[in-house]
Design an enzyme around this catalytic site. Structure first.
Site, PDB file in Angstrom:
ATOM      1  CG  ASP A   1      18.134 -38.999  74.612  1.00  0.00           C
ATOM      2  OD1 ASP A   1      17.814 -39.831  73.739  1.00  0.00           O
ATOM      3  OD2 ASP A   1      17.588 -38.943  75.733  1.00  0.00           O
ATOM      4  CG  HIS A   2      19.220 -40.524  67.518  1.00  0.00           C
ATOM      5  ND1 HIS A   2      18.899 -39.334  66.906  1.00  0.00           N
ATOM      6  CD2 HIS A   2      19.609 -41.349  66.510  1.00  0.00           C
ATOM      7  CE1 HIS A   2      19.080 -39.423  65.608  1.00  0.00           C
ATOM      8  NE2 HIS A   2      19.509 -40.643  65.334  1.00  0.00           N
ATOM      9  NE  ARG A   3      15.393 -41.182  75.185  1.00  0.00           N
ATOM     10  CZ  ARG A   3      15.315 -41.364  76.506  1.00  0.00           C
ATOM     11  NH1 ARG A   3      14.450 -42.252  77.003  1.00  0.00           N
ATOM     12  NH2 ARG A   3      16.106 -40.681  77.319  1.00  0.00           N
TER      13      ARG A   3
END
Length: 490
Positions: free
Chosen positions: A459-461
């Site tokens: 998850d790039h968040r």
């Protein structure tokens, strides 16, 4: 009077994780059976697993409300149990029917005021698709086509409709049969009676001229209907040449109807998987990185582990070392084991390690609780038990809840790697590909080595490129040289 309070209705319970429905796979009891407390009475498949539900009371089964194969919502009554069958037989409440002669006769005005509900599947008049005045069908614009026969006004003169009907057309008169006549030649070439050119080679034409045969009356038996020498000679002798029969090839048109289609209901595990994957794919921004590593030393370490006396009764697979590598890498990069919670990130100090498993009912992801606290032997036993339970279809909803990080072993299918989708609530998932013998540069020379490819989706968040790359690199370093990694990290 019999105490009806002894009849207990058992409702489908909530089996955990907010499940709303379940499918009744099999009843383990039948009406009239005497059951004990906590005896399994029904097997239900939820969106996560197939589970056996025990009885809440002892007694005798009085009624089963839903047959096998029915999907019922949580809280719906599924079975009735007589908790005191020794107290005597049950009596149904008596009902006295009111004679129809005693009922008041409704007036015509009251009947006219009654609004009759449309039959099931019918559409109320005036709604789209329903009936409209004049026998038409109500549509979005206008009234659509009529559904009743049109009535025409009689013409002036009083001609009845039947008499005005047009008479049947008379049969056509037979045409005289005209014998075929040879057509004149065109530019010295013979033509048929219909004006078409005759196909014949010059030597054949000369032969026909010498024998006095009109090529326009000869049926050709050669390619494309051309006339051959044999056709001319047979015509000169009075015989009729039989054309070469060309076998007819009948090709049936391909059918694309419903008889060649299969419709599979989406329910249970497959339904939950579809919902979770769709929600995750369109909620968490996925990034996937790949790393190909030489795992020859790791495979040799497994062989040495299998040879040890205390490990001879344990199934040891490469997945064990991959799981250990992930757990050690999480200790070095705790942010990978976290959850996005909207306005905050929840970093977890425990690892519930999920292992994706393909079962007959679909994909499930049970997890090993607090796997980071287990020894290598305990981890091996937990993984083996997890896989065996999943294959038998007995994984409980509790075993599939609360996962924090997942491994999917696509290598068992002979696949090199993949771009896995995150399970909801997790920030990373690792795809472990097949281990293959491949040419590899080792100590300056090209040698055959055992190689695998890892694919990490995150998850790039939560995880940026640097953190994801370091985490994946640490897993690769452990699998390249497990002994050295253990000495350096522990």
């Amino acid at each position: 009077m019999i105490d009806m309070s002894r009849i207990k209705t058992f409702n489908l319970p909530d089996l955990g994780e907010g499940l709303t429905e379940g499918e009744i796979l099999a009843w383990l009891v039948k009406v009239g059976d005497t059951i004990e407390l906590n005896q399994p009475i029904v097997e239900v498949e939820t969106a996560k697993a197939a589970v056996e539900i025990p009885a809440k009371w002892a007694g005798q089964v009085q009624a089963i409300h839903h047959p096998e194969g029915t999907t019922v919502e949580v809280g719906t009554p599924i079975i009735a149990i007589d908790t005191d069958p020794g107290a005597g037989p049950l009596e149904a409440p008596s009902t006295t029917a009111t004679p129809s002669s005693d009922l008041p006769t409704p007036s015509a005005a009251s009947l006219a005021a009654v609004e009759v509900a449309p039959a099931e599947g019918m559409i109320e008049p005036g709604l789209i698709g329903g009936a409209a005045p004049g026998g038409r069908t109500a549509v979005l614009v206008g009234y659509g086509p009529r559904t009743t026969a049109a009535k025409r006004r009689p013409r002036k003169g009083g001609v009845p409709a039947q008499a005005a009907a047009a008479p049947a057309p008379a049969a056509p008169a037979p045409q005289p049969v005209v014998a075929p006549v040879a057509a004149p030649t065109r530019n010295g070439q013979a033509a048929t009676a219909t004006g078409g050119l005759v196909l014949a080679k010059p030597p054949v034409r000369k032969l026909a001229k010498d024998l006095g045969v009109d090529l326009g009356t000869v049926t050709g038996s050669g390619p494309l209907g051309s006339i051959t020498r044999e056709d001319v000679q047979q015509a000169a002798s009075g015989a009729v040449a039989e054309p070469i029969a060309t076998p007819s090839v009948t090709t049936s048109a391909a059918s694309f109807g419903t008889d060649r289609e299969q419709r599979i209901p989406v329910k249970g595990v497959r339904k939950l998987t579809a919902e979770n994957m769709s929600r995750s794919a369109f909620t968490a921004p996925h990034v996937t990185e790949f790393l190909t590593v030489d795992v020859t030393r790791a495979m040799k370490a497994l062989d040495r582990l299998r040879d040890r006396r205390e490990w001879r009764d344990v199934r040891v697979s490469p997945l064990l070392l991959v799981a250990k590598a992930v757990l050690l890498a999480v200790k070095r990069h705790p942010m990978v084991n976290s959850t996005w919670a909207g306005d905050e990130i929840v970093v977890k100090d425990y690892v519930n390690l999920g292992i994706a498993a393909a079962t007959e009912r679909g994909l499930i992801v049970p997890n090993v609780k607090d796997a980071g606290r287990l020894s290598l032997r305990e981890l091996a036993d937990a993984l083996n038990g997890l896989v065996q339970t999943a294959k038998s279809g007995r994984t409980s909803p509790a075993d599939m809840s609360g996962g924090t990080l997942t491994i999917t072993n696509v290598g068992v299918f002979g696949v090199d790697t993949g771009t896995p989708i995150l399970p909801p609530g997790e920030s990373a998932i690792l795809a472990f590909g097949a281990v293959r013998e491949m040419p590899w540069v080792h100590k300056g020379k090209v040698k055959a080595r055992q190689v695998t490819t890892l694919g990490l989706s995150f998850d790039h968040r939560i995880i940026d490129g640097e953190l994801g790359s370091k985490f994946l690199r640490d897993i690769g370093d452990f699998l390249t040289d497990p002994e050295a990694a253990l000495l350096a990290w522990t």
